[in-house]
Design a protein around this motif. Sequence first.
Motif, PDB file in Angstrom:
ATOM      1  N   ARG A 183      48.514  34.084  49.867  1.00 35.95           N
ATOM      2  CA  ARG A 183      47.434  34.959  49.399  1.00 35.95           C
ATOM      3  C   ARG A 183      47.472  36.266  50.163  1.00 35.95           C
ATOM      4  N   TYR A 271      32.846  30.302  49.441  1.00 34.49           N
ATOM      5  CA  TYR A 271      32.679  31.095  48.214  1.00 34.49           C
ATOM      6  C   TYR A 271      31.229  31.202  47.741  1.00 34.49           C
ATOM      7  N   PHE A 283      39.919  38.851  51.695  1.00 31.44           N
ATOM      8  CA  PHE A 283      41.270  38.982  51.145  1.00 31.44           C
ATOM      9  C   PHE A 283      41.188  39.718  49.817  1.00 31.44           C
ATOM     10  N   PRO A 321      36.771  33.024  38.376  1.00 31.01           N
ATOM     11  CA  PRO A 321      36.986  34.449  38.046  1.00 31.01           C
ATOM     12  C   PRO A 321      36.659  35.437  39.172  1.00 31.01           C
ATOM     13  N   VAL A 349      34.394  29.647  34.430  1.00 32.51           N
ATOM     14  CA  VAL A 349      34.217  28.409  35.210  1.00 32.51           C
ATOM     15  C   VAL A 349      34.118  28.817  36.675  1.00 32.51           C
TER      16      VAL A 349
END
Length: 635
Positions: A183, A271, A283, A321, A349
């Motif tokens: 990432r 998150y 990030f 998303p 989702v």
Amino acid sequence: MLSNQRGSMEDLMPCISYCFLTTNCMSTIYKAYVHDDYVMVAFIIYVYIGLFMLDRCLTAFHHLPPRESSPKKTFLKFAIWFLTSSILFGFVCEFAPLFSVVGAVALFAIVVVGCSGLFYVYFFLDDKPASEESSGKKMEFVSDQVCKALTNMMRKLLLQASALRRLSTAHSLPSLLTSSSRRCSSSSSKTTSPQPPITSLEHLDDGPSQATSKISIDRSALYNPPEHSHEHSSDSELVKHLKGIIKFRGGPISVAEYMEEVLTNPKAGFYINRDVFGTEGDFITSPEVSQMFGEMIGVWVMCLWEQMGQPSKVNLVELGPGRGTLMADLLRGTSKFKNFIESLQIHMVECSPTLQKLQHKNLKCVDEDSHNGNVDKRTISMLTGTPVSWHAALEQVPSGLPTIIIAHEFYDALPVHQFQRASRGWCEKMIDVAEDSSFRFVLSPQSTPAKLYLMERCKWAGAEEIAKLDQIEVCPKAIELTHTIAKRISSDGGGALVIDYGLDGIVSDSLQAIRKHKFVNILDNPGSADLSAYVDFASIRHSAEEASDDVIVHGPITQSQFLGSLGINFRVEALLKNCTDEQAESLRTGYWRLVGEGEAPFWEGPDDQVPIGMGTRYLVMAIVNKKQGIPVSFQ
Ligand code: SAH
């Protein structure tokens, strides 16, 4: 004297066993409860009470004279048979989803045969005339042993139930992979090493193959109570919660469980409560790098829609998303194609309420009353007038319409189990609390339920590939998700696009943590850094193909090949014709980051901010319904 001692030990053993079972059941119930898994809570309580009653019935039954024939005996036999069968069926119903259809059917068949056998033992074999004393003794022995063995087995199953169920919800080796190819941190850093920090703390003395790995072996067994206190007043909510799980469990948790809690714990997951993307965040991802990324995905989606015969209604699903940037750029980029835009029903989702709100804002959504009534609200993106809805999981997206699924940097956030080769075989890496109250890695002293997934993964690999490896990562949730995607595409038509960093083969040891664009220790201040792991594209291919004969998997190809074939070069040139110098600089940098490899050659800014290309580190795979033919970029 000796027999007295043995007698008292025999009396004591069931008590110890019950205390042990009770402690474990309570910790499992607690764990299931904090995960809102009420079915599991009810199931454990039922099995626990059932086992207790079964024990009582068995004791009463064996205190009856062997040849007695009374209503009490018949009742006890029926109770034993009923309790045993219902508990066994309970286990099968609970865990059948873990297996393939064949495995689940086989499991049911075994239980049906087992329960019928038990019925035979109790009601026919045991009921034969008592003419032969010797055969009577034998019969008693059979029913006694069968029931004792079953009760013991059920106790063991109950002890493992939590871990198995957690794996089912949701519902794999050479050198260490360098984290520079994972990432994207917003800039490369020449001053800091791109290698992830060594997170293991203690020396591993379990065979020669771990010379470079430092992990302690947990000698206390998984279910022993910890000796240390895990409470630290300065601990964050999430750290307290993780320590609470380890404490109540009475032993370490798997890396997958740790990762899942750290990222998506409903109260304090990484998150859940904040925007973690972009230069201000932790990030950066491709859609945040340049609008061209979302636009190119839009081109791919529209081409697939064409190949699907331009259906008048199509579900466009995005998994994870983020800020909603990809979808916004996709809609803007394709807004001129009216038929396509009018066919779309967007489904996001997303597990994070904060990110859901951000997506709502970035898609310029408005909530309006539905035409048909006063209760239902419809949410429309004002970018294109497209209906948008949010879901916590793909399973909740309504089926029945042709479906296109986008999973960009979603798979890498799914929890992985880590295994290490030791002299006693493959051992799962677990996370425990050390004496000084910090987290530490340990190796499981015995087999863990996740070993099933390791075996499943190794089935798809060659013996030579596995022989080279000392560590393996497996991601059961990725396999489960791929199954769901393949089944949906098989039944509804359409396709899925998976973009992520990873390998087209077994992944060894790739889990990493990024905070504020720097690699940090995985175990340090969980919840404050992103955790992600390489995606095993080969296992995605195998699980999609296994799930349905109607789907076909294409790729993986590199992101650079994918974007190149969709015409990103023409797009950047078109945009460069009509922009300011500043915008041109940002377009060039963005383009390089998306398709380039290594450090940008033209960079004139500070050395520690030179962009690193994602063109070859990110791979793209398509899973499509065979009816659709080969999707663009993969021809
Ligand atoms: N696709 C975005 C964001 C990638 S980060 C981009 O490229 O910018 C991962 C995203 O998946 C976040 O939005 C996160 O909240 C979401 N996510 C992670 N695990 C999830 C899960 N189990 N269920 C639903 N969403 C999840």
